[in-house]
Design an enzyme around this catalytic site. Structure first.
Site, PDB file in Angstrom:
ATOM      1  N   LYS A  33       0.924  -1.192  -0.144  1.00 33.82           N
ATOM      2  CA  LYS A  33      -0.034  -0.052  -0.043  1.00 33.82           C
ATOM      3  C   LYS A  33       1.029   1.165  -0.061  1.00 33.82           C
ATOM      4  O   LYS A  33       1.966   0.897   0.258  1.00 33.82           O
ATOM      5  CB  LYS A  33      -0.970  -0.044   1.438  1.00 33.82           C
ATOM      6  CG  LYS A  33      -0.097  -0.048   2.531  1.00 33.82           C
ATOM      7  CD  LYS A  33      -1.189  -0.157   3.752  1.00 33.82           C
ATOM      8  CE  LYS A  33      -0.258  -0.390   5.061  1.00 33.82           C
ATOM      9  NZ  LYS A  33      -1.121  -0.903   6.140  1.00 33.82           N
ATOM     10  N   TYR A 242      16.731  30.283   9.067  1.00 34.61           N
ATOM     11  CA  TYR A 242      15.516  30.911   9.255  1.00 34.61           C
ATOM     12  C   TYR A 242      15.448  31.120  10.792  1.00 34.61           C
ATOM     13  O   TYR A 242      15.725  30.271  11.311  1.00 34.61           O
ATOM     14  CB  TYR A 242      14.151  30.122   8.962  1.00 34.61           C
ATOM     15  CG  TYR A 242      13.879  30.309   7.235  1.00 34.61           C
ATOM     16  CD1 TYR A 242      13.635  31.469   6.781  1.00 34.61           C
ATOM     17  CD2 TYR A 242      13.863  29.216   6.583  1.00 34.61           C
ATOM     18  CE1 TYR A 242      13.245  31.631   5.405  1.00 34.61           C
ATOM     19  CE2 TYR A 242      13.444  29.185   5.284  1.00 34.61           C
ATOM     20  CZ  TYR A 242      13.350  30.479   4.741  1.00 34.61           C
ATOM     21  OH  TYR A 242      12.823  30.677   3.245  1.00 34.61           O
TER      22      TYR A 242
HETATM   23  C1  LIG Z   1      -0.246  -1.707   7.019  1.00 34.67           C
HETATM   24  C2  LIG Z   1      -0.873  -3.165   7.138  1.00 34.67           C
HETATM   25  C3  LIG Z   1      -0.340  -4.225   7.287  1.00 34.67           C
HETATM   26  C4  LIG Z   1       1.194  -4.309   7.142  1.00 34.67           C
HETATM   27  O1  LIG Z   1       1.706  -3.717   8.504  1.00 34.67           O
HETATM   28  P1  LIG Z   1       3.301  -3.583   8.856  1.00 34.67           P
HETATM   29  O2  LIG Z   1       3.300  -3.260  10.241  1.00 34.67           O
HETATM   30  O3  LIG Z   1       3.831  -2.888   7.652  1.00 34.67           O
HETATM   31  O4  LIG Z   1       3.890  -5.208   8.503  1.00 34.67           O
HETATM   32  C5  LIG Z   1      -0.796  -5.429   7.614  1.00 34.67           C
HETATM   33  N1  LIG Z   1      -2.358  -5.495   7.540  1.00 34.67           N
HETATM   34  C6  LIG Z   1      -3.009  -4.288   7.671  1.00 34.67           C
HETATM   35  C7  LIG Z   1      -4.589  -4.394   7.715  1.00 34.67           C
HETATM   36  C8  LIG Z   1      -2.414  -2.980   7.393  1.00 34.67           C
HETATM   37  O5  LIG Z   1      -3.109  -1.971   7.396  1.00 34.67           O
END
Ligand SMILES: *Cc1c(COP(=O)(O)O)cnc(C)c1O
Length: 345
Positions: A33, A242
């Site tokens: 994702k 800054y």
């Molecule tokens: C993002 C996510 C994962 C992966 O999690 P990690 O901690 O990055 O391994 C797995 N399952 C769901 C439902 C997620 O949202």
């Protein structure tokens, strides 16, 4: 060239996937994702498919559609957000599997795409996504008759092995699913490390693939080197950057490097973060600007052309610590302005 270079090691990603897969008797999926945590799903996902991953997870149907384009037909692509209004054509055309989160989503799915594969996401206590126990109890027999390809839930505290929430969610998930035929999944990276009871038929690691905690043995994946644009001497009493936030107390040498908060170098990390000039640590001085950062190079005999912001001396989690955040946020914040170089393609 003032462009910083982000190097992404696809061999390391493959190796991390294999190492996590070896801990687990069932199938190991891959979470890609948010453009593979910012590292580029169109390159990362095919590398993971090479390593043996057959099931991929994304958050949204739109991400799934571009992932299908990168992967071609074959691998299964699951969508955590489920079946949202307006998703039917994408789900059908890109052959995506929504993880249905509610009775509403279930009804929408069977009405819009009868016979189209789906999975079920259950809420075992995190209260984020998924059907709650009572909702599931009402729907369970009907849903199972339609043969979901996966029944899953997600752990809230898997990065803390001693946390009581893990056992609580495991027990809840078992109560909701023991005895069903469908394959089950509870563990992401953290859950994979908790041990076999958490694995069920499928694990779903994300961050561990990309070199982040809680997978302490992960091979580093991302390296970021930033060009030095200019070096100057600063007298005591003179300020840098800054807001005059940093004032030299002694004669100082300051280099200005070509990256900033627009590139995901979180402004708040300034006072705690370092960069590395070969083997020498250099402090960040003054405020991080949109495109530029000042560093103290007084300890260097010679200022190199480029310095390391991520790499062998500074992991994503070390940088995250300096910003008061987590490796996940560092990776997904890495900007679009870098020259991206993939090795092990
Ligand atoms: C993002 C996510 C994962 C992966 O999690 P990690 O901690 O990055 O391994 C797995 N399952 C769901 C439902 C997620 O949202």
């Amino acid at each position: 060239m003032a462009q910083a270079q982000l190097t992404i090691d696809l061999d390391a990603i493959r190796g991390n996937w294999r190492a996590l897969a070896a801990m687990n008797a069932g199938e190991t999926g891959a979470v890609v994702k948010a453009d593979a945590y910012g590292l580029g799903a169109s390159r990362v996902a095919p590398a993971l498919a090479d390593a043996g991953a057959r099931t991929f997870f994304v958050a949204q149907a739109e991400e799934g559609a571009s992932l299908r384009h990168a992967l071609g037909p074959g691998p299964r692509i699951c969508v955590y957000g489920g079946h949202m209004e307006g998703d039917a054509a994408l789900l059908r055309d890109a052959d995506l599997v929504p993880m249905l989160n509610s009775i509403d989503q279930m009804l929408r799915h069977v009405e819009a795409l009868p016979g189209h594969a789906f999975g079920i996401q259950l809420d075992s206590g995190m209260n984020r996504l998924g059907m709650e126990p009572a909702e599931w109890a009402a729907l369970r027999d009907i849903a199972l008759r339609q043969r979901p390809v996966l029944v899953m839930s997600h752990l809230a505290c898997a990065d803390e092995p001693g946390h009581g929430m893990n056992e609580f969610q495991l027990r809840t998930f078992r109560q909701m699913t023991d005895g069903i035929d469908a394959p089950r999944s509870l563990a992401a990276t953290g859950g994979t490390l908790l041990g076999a009871e958490y694995h069920f038929e499928m694990t779903r690691p994300g961050i561990g693939l990309y070199g982040g905690l809680p997978f302490v043995d992960a091979a580093p994946v991302a390296a970021l080197t930033v060009p030095v644009i200019q070096v100057r001497d600063v007298d005591p009493g003179e300020s840098v950057g800054y807001g005059n936030a940093w004032v030299a107390r002694v004669p100082s040498r300051i280099a200005t490097i070509s990256a900033g908060y627009a590139d995901g170098i979180i402004r708040a990390m300034g006072p705690k973060a370092n960069v590395w000039a070969n083997e020498t640590r250099c402090r960040i001085v003054g405020r991080i600007s949109m495109d530029l950062i000042g560093i103290d190079v007084g300890a260097l005999r010679e200022v190199p052309d480029r310095v390391e912001l991520l790499g062998p001396h500074q992991s994503i989690d070390a940088l995250a610590d300096a910003a008061g955040t987590i490796g996940y946020e560092i990776l997904t914040a890495l900007g679009a302005r870098y020259r991206r170089h993939y090795i092990g393609g």
